[in-house]
Scaffold this motif. Structure first.
Motif, short mmCIF file in Angstrom:
data_model
loop_
_atom_site.label_atom_id
_atom_site.label_comp_id
_atom_site.label_asym_id
_atom_site.label_seq_id
_atom_site.Cartn_x
_atom_site.Cartn_y
_atom_site.Cartn_z
N LEU A 236 -12.79 13.51 45.07
CA LEU A 236 -13.94 14.24 44.55
C LEU A 236 -15.08 13.25 44.32
O LEU A 236 -14.87 12.19 43.70
CB LEU A 236 -13.60 14.92 43.22
N VAL A 237 -16.24 13.57 44.84
CA VAL A 237 -17.44 12.75 44.62
C VAL A 237 -18.41 13.59 43.80
O VAL A 237 -18.89 14.63 44.27
CB VAL A 237 -18.09 12.33 45.96
N ALA A 238 -18.67 13.19 42.58
CA ALA A 238 -19.53 13.95 41.67
C ALA A 238 -20.83 13.18 41.45
O ALA A 238 -20.82 12.10 40.86
CB ALA A 238 -18.81 14.19 40.34
N ASP A 239 -21.93 13.75 41.94
CA ASP A 239 -23.24 13.08 41.87
C ASP A 239 -24.03 13.64 40.70
O ASP A 239 -24.57 14.74 40.77
CB ASP A 239 -23.99 13.29 43.18
N GLU A 240 -24.10 12.88 39.61
CA GLU A 240 -24.82 13.28 38.39
C GLU A 240 -24.42 14.70 37.97
O GLU A 240 -25.28 15.57 37.78
CB GLU A 240 -26.33 13.21 38.62
N PRO A 241 -23.13 14.98 37.78
CA PRO A 241 -22.70 16.37 37.53
C PRO A 241 -23.07 16.91 36.17
O PRO A 241 -22.95 18.11 35.94
CB PRO A 241 -21.18 16.28 37.69
N THR A 242 -23.52 16.04 35.24
CA THR A 242 -23.82 16.53 33.89
C THR A 242 -25.28 16.33 33.50
O THR A 242 -25.64 16.57 32.35
CB THR A 242 -22.92 15.81 32.85
N THR A 243 -26.11 15.87 34.43
CA THR A 243 -27.53 15.69 34.12
C THR A 243 -28.15 17.02 33.70
O THR A 243 -27.95 18.04 34.35
CB THR A 243 -28.28 15.12 35.33
N ALA A 244 -28.92 16.99 32.62
CA ALA A 244 -29.65 18.16 32.09
C ALA A 244 -28.73 19.18 31.42
O ALA A 244 -29.19 20.24 31.01
CB ALA A 244 -30.49 18.84 33.17
N LEU A 245 -27.42 18.89 31.29
CA LEU A 245 -26.55 19.78 30.53
C LEU A 245 -26.52 19.33 29.07
O LEU A 245 -26.60 18.14 28.78
CB LEU A 245 -25.12 19.76 31.09
N ASP A 246 -26.39 20.27 28.15
CA ASP A 246 -26.31 19.88 26.74
C ASP A 246 -24.97 19.19 26.48
O ASP A 246 -24.05 19.24 27.28
CB ASP A 246 -26.54 21.08 25.82
N VAL A 247 -24.87 18.55 25.31
CA VAL A 247 -23.74 17.64 25.07
C VAL A 247 -22.39 18.35 25.07
O VAL A 247 -21.40 17.80 25.55
CB VAL A 247 -23.93 16.87 23.74
N THR A 248 -22.33 19.57 24.56
CA THR A 248 -21.04 20.24 24.51
C THR A 248 -20.59 20.65 25.91
O THR A 248 -19.42 20.50 26.27
CB THR A 248 -21.10 21.48 23.60
#
Length: 572
Positions: A192-204
């Motif tokens: 699995l290659v995940a490119d910035e998968p959490t950018t702009a998501l809130d912390v939870t």
């Protein structure tokens, strides 16, 4: 290194002792004009099945270019590729035809940063996942649909059979990211290659996505390449970290060693730029308002409310939706009020009402003691100059067909200024004030980096000489060093110009760094507010405590302990 998780039987390449990923001396040159620009210069690393590596660095460091190279995604771009990239025994540089198709989605799969761009808005998500299955496996439509429902259920989409018939816009940002992960899992890839998968998501939501990736890796034995500019994201999610700068790997090693005792000055600079949610008050003071803030209330919201009308349709939802529900707060001259909360909590709607870009449905809004909630446009016009906004996405808020100088000049012309020489001089001053060159007046937004575009947005907000600026997620998509520069600029402007700021963000660490007081929003209401250090050090509401517990930390041991606590709590 932790033992390899159990998973599917290794494929032939791994059985022969080959690493799952073997990158050697990778070079990528992109065509620019009559020549080429080197984006990646001699990068190499290996990854075994079941292991995870994080590739970190600033924007433009080449980290995403390396990730795309693992699936041969630079084909057809005119890029020149050198070196060797082998994934599960397949040469990603030279593979063609069926072998290349087997690599993309079958052996390796990509989770992209922006699910709205990666998903087709016209088709149900289940159909899109089923299509991926049929491309790589000789199965019936019915079996492909069943597989789509199975993987949607696996990534935590409740009522997966029904939701598989929904389209992307019917999901939240975090749920759309889960759909992309489900699509990547559909054919049981080895990588699995995940490119910035959490950018702009809130912390939870970010914590949920990272926990999910960790669980999937443990269950399937798949390798993980996690690309991110956020060092806090990698601390509890990966085994090794590769730090990139200007296309080169400057440091590479076990995550605990690189984060705990970095050898390279660049790595240390990245770490020092990461805002800390547990930072003591004195370390945050340089970016907070200068000196004591008095009792001069500049802006006051009283029981502010905003409803949006909805129509029936795919969501089958009718009637008004309340986005902001009875919010009361004050902003004093010269101070910074931070507003935090998850996506959908009403933060942005509140911010737009504070500067009258949205009309309140109910409640009162006072500016300098005057009720401005009911003012018409003509009466409101002189007040608008003093209430400005910096938007989250400068790409969307700047007209791509107009120069940045003209965009900054717009508020001056709207305010009645007609002397072009004075306008040009004022724009030049503003560009220099935010750290840009006055001679860049005639350049266009696409010629600037993300951080520079945000500086243009700040200059435009400063043009009419405001007294209060609402900053809506102004650093959410920026890497940590650029983020630190923009935050420092805002603090400097506030001190020099006496500005009041409302700083809206889902990043609790940044909010603590800049804020005098903090308001915590949930479901349209403020559940807790007070002095920033008091709210952070002694939160009273369970929701605030949950937000703080989800903030990424740089200590891998602590990050792991927090993940275990979250998983235990979820399973209780």
């Amino acid at each position: 290194m932790s033992p390899e998780p159990r998973g599917p039987e290794p494929r032939a390449a791994e059985a022969r002792g080959e690493a799952l990923v073997d990158v050697r001396d990778l070079v990528v040159d992109f065509p620019v004009g009559d020549g080429h620009v080197r984006a990646v210069d001699g990068v190499g690393f290996t990854l075994e099945a079941g292991q995870a590596i994080g590739i970190v660095g600033e924007s433009g460091s080449g980290k995403s270019t390396v990730a795309y190279g693992l699936l041969g995604l630079h084909r057809g771009t005119g890029a020149r590729i050198g070196g060797s990239v082998r994934v599960a025994g397949v040469d990603a540089v030279t593979a063609e035809g069926d072998e290349l198709r087997r690599l993309r989605g079958g052996l390796a799969a990509m989770v992209f940063q922006d699910p709205l761009s990666a998903l087709d808005p016209y088709y149900a998500v289940g159909d899109q996942i089923a299509e991926v299955v049929r491309v790589h496996r000789d199965v019936s439509r019915r079996d492909a649909r069943a597989r789509a429902v199975e993987v949607l259920d696996r990534v935590g989409i409740a009522d997966a059979a029904r939701r598989s018939r929904s389209r992307p816009h019917e999901f939240s940002g975090g749920m759309r990211q889960r759909v992309l992960i489900a699509m990547a899992l559909a054919c049981e890839p080895r990588l699995l290659v995940a490119d910035e998968p959490t950018t702009a998501l809130d912390v939870t939501v970010q914590a949920q996505i990272l926990d999910l990736l960790h669980e999937l890796r443990a269950e399937t034995g798949a390798g993980l390449v996690l690309v991110t500019h956020d060092l806090g994201v990698v601390a509890g999610s990966i085994d090794r970290v590769l730090v990139m700068k200007d296309g080169r790997a400057v440091e590479h090693g076990p995550v605990a060693e690189v984060l705990g005792a970095p050898r390279e000055p660049y790595t240390r600079a990245l770490l020092s730029a990461v805002p800390r949610v547990d930072a003591p008050a004195e370390s945050a003071e340089p970016t907070r308002s200068a000196g004591p803030v008095g009792d001069d209330v500049l802006l006051e919201a009283v029981d502010l409310r905003r409803e949006f009308a909805t129509r029936g349709g795919l969501t089958r939802r009718t009637g008004p939706v309340t986005a902001v529900d009875g919010v009361s707060l004050t902003v004093r001259a010269g101070e910074t009020l931070g507003v935090v909360g998850e996506s959908g909590s009403g933060k942005t709607t509140l911010g737009r009402m504070l500067v009258r870009l949205l009309e309140p449905t109910g409640g009162r809004l006072h500016y300098r003691g005057r009720d401005i909630g009911a003012l018409g446009e003509k009466e409101l016009r002189p007040i608008r100059r003093e209430l400005q906004m910096v938007f989250q996405d400068p790409v969307s808020s700047l007209n791509p067909r107009r120069s940045i100088g003209e965009s900054i000049a717009d508020p001056l012309r709207i305010a009645g200024e007609s002397d072009e020489r004075r306008i040009r001089s004022r724009v030049g001053e503003l560009l220099e004030r935010v750290g840009l060159d006055a001679d860049w007046y005639h350049r266009y937004p696409h010629e600037f980096s993300g951080g520079q575009r945000q500086r243009v947005g700040i200059a435009r907000a400063l043009a009419p000489r405001p007294r209060l600026i609402v900053c809506d997620e102004p650093v959410s998509a920026l890497d940590v060093t650029t983020q630190a520069q923009v935050v420092e600029l805002l603090g400097e402007l506030q001190r020099d110009l006496g500005l009041a700021l409302v700083f809206i963000a889902h990043d609790l660490a940044v909010v603590r760094q800049v804020s005098d007081r903090v308001a915590v929003m949930r479901a349209g209401r403020i559940v807790e507010q007070g002095d920033a250090d008091t709210v952070y050090d002694s939160p009273q509401h369970a929701y605030t405590k949950g937000l703080l517990a989800a903030v990424p930390v740089l200590d891998p041991a602590e990050a792991t302990a927090r993940r275990h606590a979250r998983l235990a709590s979820a399973g209780a």
